[in-house]
Design an enzyme around this catalytic site. Structure first.
Site, PDB file in Angstrom:
ATOM      1  N   ARG A 100       6.456   3.067  -7.788  1.00  0.00           N
ATOM      2  CA  ARG A 100       7.025   1.791  -7.369  1.00  0.00           C
ATOM      3  C   ARG A 100       6.606   0.716  -8.365  1.00  0.00           C
ATOM      4  O   ARG A 100       5.479   0.731  -8.873  1.00  0.00           O
ATOM      5  CB  ARG A 100       6.496   1.403  -5.977  1.00  0.00           C
ATOM      6  CG  ARG A 100       7.115   2.186  -4.850  1.00  0.00           C
ATOM      7  CD  ARG A 100       6.675   1.664  -3.498  1.00  0.00           C
ATOM      8  NE  ARG A 100       5.275   1.908  -3.219  1.00  0.00           N
ATOM      9  CZ  ARG A 100       4.309   1.029  -3.346  1.00  0.00           C
ATOM     10  NH1 ARG A 100       4.560  -0.204  -3.738  1.00  0.00           N
ATOM     11  NH2 ARG A 100       3.063   1.349  -3.072  1.00  0.00           N
ATOM     12  N   TYR A 158      13.108   6.121  -9.251  1.00  0.00           N
ATOM     13  CA  TYR A 158      11.933   6.758  -8.647  1.00  0.00           C
ATOM     14  C   TYR A 158      11.599   6.269  -7.241  1.00  0.00           C
ATOM     15  O   TYR A 158      11.564   5.065  -6.984  1.00  0.00           O
ATOM     16  CB  TYR A 158      10.706   6.524  -9.536  1.00  0.00           C
ATOM     17  CG  TYR A 158       9.647   7.581  -9.336  1.00  0.00           C
ATOM     18  CD1 TYR A 158       9.672   8.747 -10.102  1.00  0.00           C
ATOM     19  CD2 TYR A 158       8.657   7.449  -8.384  1.00  0.00           C
ATOM     20  CE1 TYR A 158       8.728   9.737  -9.908  1.00  0.00           C
ATOM     21  CE2 TYR A 158       7.699   8.441  -8.192  1.00  0.00           C
ATOM     22  CZ  TYR A 158       7.737   9.577  -8.966  1.00  0.00           C
ATOM     23  OH  TYR A 158       6.799  10.557  -8.777  1.00  0.00           O
ATOM     24  N   GLY A 161      10.213   4.883  -3.932  1.00  0.00           N
ATOM     25  CA  GLY A 161      10.495   3.696  -3.134  1.00  0.00           C
ATOM     26  C   GLY A 161      11.384   2.681  -3.831  1.00  0.00           C
ATOM     27  O   GLY A 161      11.949   1.801  -3.174  1.00  0.00           O
ATOM     28  N   LYS A 192      10.798   2.189   1.765  1.00  0.00           N
ATOM     29  CA  LYS A 192      10.016   0.946   1.727  1.00  0.00           C
ATOM     30  C   LYS A 192      10.906  -0.293   1.851  1.00  0.00           C
ATOM     31  O   LYS A 192      10.541  -1.258   2.504  1.00  0.00           O
ATOM     32  CB  LYS A 192       9.205   0.883   0.431  1.00  0.00           C
ATOM     33  CG  LYS A 192       8.283   2.062   0.206  1.00  0.00           C
ATOM     34  CD  LYS A 192       7.231   2.167   1.272  1.00  0.00           C
ATOM     35  CE  LYS A 192       6.211   3.237   0.940  1.00  0.00           C
ATOM     36  NZ  LYS A 192       5.244   3.428   2.035  1.00  0.00           N
ATOM     37  N   HIS A 217       3.508  -0.144   8.364  1.00  0.00           N
ATOM     38  CA  HIS A 217       3.185   0.905   7.392  1.00  0.00           C
ATOM     39  C   HIS A 217       2.089   1.778   8.016  1.00  0.00           C
ATOM     40  O   HIS A 217       0.923   1.699   7.621  1.00  0.00           O
ATOM     41  CB  HIS A 217       2.706   0.227   6.103  1.00  0.00           C
ATOM     42  CG  HIS A 217       2.544   1.145   4.944  1.00  0.00           C
ATOM     43  ND1 HIS A 217       1.700   0.869   3.891  1.00  0.00           N
ATOM     44  CD2 HIS A 217       3.127   2.333   4.636  1.00  0.00           C
ATOM     45  CE1 HIS A 217       1.768   1.839   3.002  1.00  0.00           C
ATOM     46  NE2 HIS A 217       2.621   2.743   3.428  1.00  0.00           N
ATOM     47  N   SER A 221      -2.830   2.609   0.251  1.00  0.00           N
ATOM     48  CA  SER A 221      -2.577   3.833  -0.512  1.00  0.00           C
ATOM     49  C   SER A 221      -3.906   4.463  -0.928  1.00  0.00           C
ATOM     50  O   SER A 221      -4.900   3.759  -1.129  1.00  0.00           O
ATOM     51  CB  SER A 221      -1.765   3.514  -1.768  1.00  0.00           C
ATOM     52  OG  SER A 221      -0.542   2.982  -1.378  1.00  0.00           O
ATOM     53  N   CYS A 236      -5.953   6.401   0.738  1.00  0.00           N
ATOM     54  CA  CYS A 236      -7.014   6.470   1.746  1.00  0.00           C
ATOM     55  C   CYS A 236      -6.820   7.654   2.685  1.00  0.00           C
ATOM     56  O   CYS A 236      -7.430   7.717   3.750  1.00  0.00           O
ATOM     57  CB  CYS A 236      -7.066   5.172   2.554  1.00  0.00           C
ATOM     58  SG  CYS A 236      -7.704   3.786   1.621  1.00  0.00           S
ATOM     59  N   GLY A 237      -5.929   8.582   2.333  1.00  0.00           N
ATOM     60  CA  GLY A 237      -5.793   9.813   3.119  1.00  0.00           C
ATOM     61  C   GLY A 237      -4.936   9.672   4.358  1.00  0.00           C
ATOM     62  O   GLY A 237      -5.177  10.350   5.367  1.00  0.00           O
ATOM     63  N   LYS A 238      -3.920   8.820   4.299  1.00  0.00           N
ATOM     64  CA  LYS A 238      -3.080   8.594   5.487  1.00  0.00           C
ATOM     65  C   LYS A 238      -2.313   9.867   5.880  1.00  0.00           C
ATOM     66  O   LYS A 238      -2.288  10.250   7.046  1.00  0.00           O
ATOM     67  CB  LYS A 238      -2.091   7.475   5.154  1.00  0.00           C
ATOM     68  CG  LYS A 238      -1.505   6.806   6.344  1.00  0.00           C
ATOM     69  CD  LYS A 238      -0.998   5.437   5.930  1.00  0.00           C
ATOM     70  CE  LYS A 238       0.422   5.271   6.369  1.00  0.00           C
ATOM     71  NZ  LYS A 238       1.263   4.583   5.437  1.00  0.00           N
ATOM     72  N   ASN A 256      -3.085  12.886   5.092  1.00  0.00           N
ATOM     73  CA  ASN A 256      -4.065  13.882   5.557  1.00  0.00           C
ATOM     74  C   ASN A 256      -4.451  13.630   7.015  1.00  0.00           C
ATOM     75  O   ASN A 256      -4.575  14.575   7.805  1.00  0.00           O
ATOM     76  CB  ASN A 256      -5.340  13.846   4.698  1.00  0.00           C
ATOM     77  CG  ASN A 256      -5.102  14.335   3.288  1.00  0.00           C
ATOM     78  OD1 ASN A 256      -4.036  14.874   2.992  1.00  0.00           O
ATOM     79  ND2 ASN A 256      -6.063  14.127   2.403  1.00  0.00           N
ATOM     80  N   ASP A 316       3.977   7.841   7.544  1.00  0.00           N
ATOM     81  CA  ASP A 316       4.009   6.641   6.698  1.00  0.00           C
ATOM     82  C   ASP A 316       4.455   5.367   7.412  1.00  0.00           C
ATOM     83  O   ASP A 316       3.935   4.301   7.114  1.00  0.00           O
ATOM     84  CB  ASP A 316       4.920   6.889   5.488  1.00  0.00           C
ATOM     85  CG  ASP A 316       4.688   5.908   4.356  1.00  0.00           C
ATOM     86  OD1 ASP A 316       3.526   5.545   4.130  1.00  0.00           O
ATOM     87  OD2 ASP A 316       5.663   5.493   3.701  1.00  0.00           O
ATOM     88  N   ARG A 346       5.185  13.825  -6.774  1.00  0.00           N
ATOM     89  CA  ARG A 346       5.520  13.823  -5.348  1.00  0.00           C
ATOM     90  C   ARG A 346       6.188  15.113  -4.896  1.00  0.00           C
ATOM     91  O   ARG A 346       6.821  15.806  -5.691  1.00  0.00           O
ATOM     92  CB  ARG A 346       6.495  12.675  -5.051  1.00  0.00           C
ATOM     93  CG  ARG A 346       5.945  11.289  -5.312  1.00  0.00           C
ATOM     94  CD  ARG A 346       5.056  10.832  -4.189  1.00  0.00           C
ATOM     95  NE  ARG A 346       4.475   9.520  -4.438  1.00  0.00           N
ATOM     96  CZ  ARG A 346       4.149   8.667  -3.470  1.00  0.00           C
ATOM     97  NH1 ARG A 346       4.336   8.964  -2.220  1.00  0.00           N
ATOM     98  NH2 ARG A 346       3.610   7.513  -3.761  1.00  0.00           N
ATOM     99  N   GLY A 387     -10.900  17.208   8.551  1.00  0.00           N
ATOM    100  CA  GLY A 387     -10.818  17.688   9.939  1.00  0.00           C
ATOM    101  C   GLY A 387     -11.892  17.101  10.840  1.00  0.00           C
ATOM    102  O   GLY A 387     -11.700  16.976  12.057  1.00  0.00           O
ATOM    103  N   ASN A 399     -12.750  14.140  10.981  1.00  0.00           N
ATOM    104  CA  ASN A 399     -12.335  12.830  11.503  1.00  0.00           C
ATOM    105  C   ASN A 399     -11.849  12.949  12.957  1.00  0.00           C
ATOM    106  O   ASN A 399     -11.764  11.955  13.668  1.00  0.00           O
ATOM    107  CB  ASN A 399     -11.243  12.217  10.615  1.00  0.00           C
ATOM    108  CG  ASN A 399     -11.798  11.814   9.255  1.00  0.00           C
ATOM    109  OD1 ASN A 399     -13.013  11.623   9.113  1.00  0.00           O
ATOM    110  ND2 ASN A 399     -10.939  11.698   8.265  1.00  0.00           N
TER     111      ASN A 399
HETATM  112  C1  OXD Z   1       3.118   4.232  -0.583  1.00  0.00           C
HETATM  113  C2  OXD Z   1       3.943   5.431  -0.323  1.00  0.00           C
HETATM  114  O1  OXD Z   1       2.950   3.830  -1.733  1.00  0.00           O
HETATM  115  O2  OXD Z   1       4.080   5.802   0.852  1.00  0.00           O
HETATM  116  O3  OXD Z   1       2.620   3.660   0.394  1.00  0.00           O
HETATM  117  O4  OXD Z   1       4.476   6.003  -1.266  1.00  0.00           O
HETATM  118 MN    MN Z   2       3.343   4.425   2.259  1.00  0.00          MN
END
Ligand code: OXD
Ligand code: MN
Length: 623
Positions: free
Chosen positions: A80, A222, A224, A231, A251, A273, A275-277, A279, A298, A398, A531, A533
């Protein structure tokens, strides 16, 4: 110039306004043909075949990765482009201090000049799509015009495309118009010759017009920047619609948490971004009997139900995940989701026709020669002329994987069976978190909704001096993880959160701050993460039921040292570690308070409720 052909006319809508809008853009962009997308597999695989034939894509080994393709982008078009992303509101102050503002009239004039004839030699695809289960009262419809077949196949995976969408629209339904061009006209019979088309940086524009709910994108192919449902629509435009219509576009991941007795809670979480979202959304619990299933990784759209609770849908239909670092160990469900029918971008190609990336945890053969994301031969240990390691996959490589391929198997429950419920799922808790090696405990609960809004507004990650030219310990704030995605003034967005808390009869989710990234003074991780967490999620679950042991501290409710279940990891996380993870660090918080004050100074429309929250925190810290 006249458009030569209209293809797949059967899929064209009986919607005069949409047809007129498409014709208007065709007149400006002058494509060779207009193609109405129908969202079928025949369309998807036909476009894949065309792109493989033209050299834009590589088909992967059908035994190892069935129905998968790999794309290599232009090295200048890999992520992005926030510097070229604009909120073109009528008034500059409505875009606010965190967005790039540009006058909509000026921008439209500039972009119209770029769009003139920009689709020469190309097909203009028209993609009607739904963000959210088709027909859900939380879902929204958009139509993207694009000259990129790569964007079409990504939209197929990430949104719901097809005739059912047109049925919902009828003859005059509302849609968000989204225009996209790669900005590379092909003159006199030229072809892309297998090279990813895009425009130079100074001609790239990712523009949102919040008042007219329009999206204009030019010059990038590319992620987003180009897959406009994600986004641009689901966050930037939707956040404005949500403010005006009294709902929330966030988000945030959405997960379903089931305890051993079968009781369910739904949790959403906003994390910046890296931070393991993803996961966390796909976590496999290490505590016996507990289950985490994914609703989304997301974005979360939430509306109040008749019972006063917030109901969330995942507006997306797939996962656009970062590949490097994803492995069977870090995220088994993501790996299984991209086992087939996946689009890979900027990953490396193995000689056996499979993909590879750094952190995949897949050993290469000794001396194995791969093709890296730039198309060059690559071998483990490769360095550049300056001796720096060369990566095989781009760090932002990606996978675009279908959510329906997220497995539902006994040892690995992943996508929740009700993930597409049009009514959404009732949310019990919001999590906020960033990478904070010090000060912020493993978890704490907000004292009130408005206190929680203050926590969300000051989300951030610490940046290290080694990585960037900044003072170590500096916290880069990313309020609600929405910094690049809020379509209006951030202060007004915070006010909207405050207002949501005042809706009559609202039964609000509880708000928590989590920090998986605490380190010891000598730089070791204090918490194993992944795991484990689930142990923190268990406490969150209990707190939502008014249980879970906690003490009130100046920063919020904190678990007592024995409140987090450490069964089976007592040696990995000792009681002393737990004490450190759950300590209230007054000195650190006094510094944090000053940093939040500085952060708030940047916002001209800071809600008075947040000033009051900051003062209240200061008073509690002084006691
Ligand atoms: C971001 C994505 O950058 O989801 O947040 O790609
Ligand atoms: Mn995102």
């Amino acid at each position: 110039m006249e458009v030569k052909m209209v293809k797949n006319l059967n899929a064209a809508p009986n919607h005069p306004k949409m047809v007129a809008w498409v014709n208007e853009w065709a007149e400006l962009c002058e494509p060779d043909a207009i193609y109405w997308c129908d969202g079928t597999n025949t369309e998807y695989y036909g476009l894949c075949d065309e792109m493989v034939k033209s050299g834009l894509a590589t088909r992967l080994n059908s035994k190892l990765r069935p129905d998968c393709v790999l794309f290599r982008s232009d090295p200048s078009d890999v992520a992005r482009v926030e510097a070229r992303t604009f909120i073109a509101s009528e008034k500059e102050e409505d875009a606010g201090p965190t967005n790039h503002w540009i006058d909509p009239k000026k921008l439209k004039a500039e972009m119209t000049a770029l769009y003139k004839g920009c689709m020469h030699g190309r097909t203009m695809y028209v993609i009607p799509f739904s963000m959210g289960p088709v027909g859900s009262n939380i879902a929204k419809i958009g139509v993207e015009i694009t000259d990129s077949a790569y964007v079409v196949i990504n939209m197929h995976v990430m949104t719901r495309v097809g005739n059912a969408v047109l049925d919902v629209l009828g003859t005059d339904g509302e849609f968000v118009p989204c225009i996209h061009s790669v900005g590379k006209p092909l003159e006199n019979g030229a072809t892309d010759n297998g090279v990813w088309p895009c425009a130079p940086m100074e001609h790239k524009y990712i523009a949102q017009f919040p008042e007219t709910r329009e999206i204009w994108s030019y010059g990038s192919g590319y992620g987003g920047n180009a897959i406009l449902g994600k986004k641009c629509l689901a966050l930037r435009i939707a956040s404005v619609q949500a403010r005006d219509e009294g709902w929330m576009a966030e988000h945030m991941l959405i997960l379903k948490l089931t305890n051993p007795e079968g009781k369910v809670k739904y949790v959403t979480g906003a994390f910046p971004s890296a931070c393991g979202k993803t996961n966390l959304a796909m976590l496999i619990p290490t505590i016996p009997g507990w289950k985490v299933e994914t609703i989304g990784d997301d974005i979360s759209w939430m509306k109040f139900g008749k019972d006063g609770r917030l109901y969330a849908i995942n507006p997306e239909n797939g996962f656009f995940g970062v590949a490097p670092g994803t492995s069977m160990k870090s995220n088994k469900n993501a790996m299984l989701s991209c086992a087939k029918e996946t689009i890979f971008t900027n990953c490396a190609l193995r000689p056996n026709g499979d993909i590879w990336w750094e952190g995949m945890d897949v050993e290469l053969e000794p001396g194995e020669k791969l093709i890296d994301w730039k198309g060059n031969v690559w071998e483990m240990g490769k360095t550049d002329a300056e001796g720096k390691p060369v990566k095989a996959a781009h760090p932002n490589a990606r996978f675009t994987a279908r959510a329906c391929n997220c497995p539902v198997i006994a040892d690995c429950p992943a996508i929740a069976p009700n993930w597409e419920d049009p009514a959404g799922v009732p949310i019990d808790a919001f999590l906020f978190g960033g990478r904070r090696p010090s000060t912020l405990p493993l978890v704490y609960q907000a004292l009130s909704w408005e206190h929680g809004v203050m926590i969300g507004s000051s989300v951030g990650s610490e940046v290290t001096a080694a990585a960037l030219d900044v003072k170590a310990g500096t916290v880069r704030r990313d309020p609600f993880a929405m910094l690049p995605f809020c379509g209006y003034n951030m202060g007004d967005y915070w006010k909207h959160w405050i207002e949501i808390g005042k809706v009559a009869g609202a039964k609000l989710p509880k708000i928590f701050c989590v920090n998986w990234f605490r380190k010891t003074a000598d730089g070791k991780w204090l918490w194993p993460g992944f795991g484990d967490n689930s142990r923190v999620l268990k406490w969150v679950f209990e707190r939502c039921d008014g249980e879970g042991k906690a003490v009130e501290t100046p920063i919020g409710y904190m678990p007592t040292v024995d409140a987090i279940d450490r069964t089976g990891i007592e040696n990995k996380v000792t009681e002393a570690d737990m004490k450190e993870l759950l300590s209230f660090d007054r000195e650190g918080w006094l510094k944090e308070l000053e940093m939040i004050k500085e952060h708030y100074k940047k916002f001209d429309r800071l809600p008075k409720e947040l000033t009051a929250q900051l003062e209240a925190l200061e008073a509690r810290l002084a006691k």
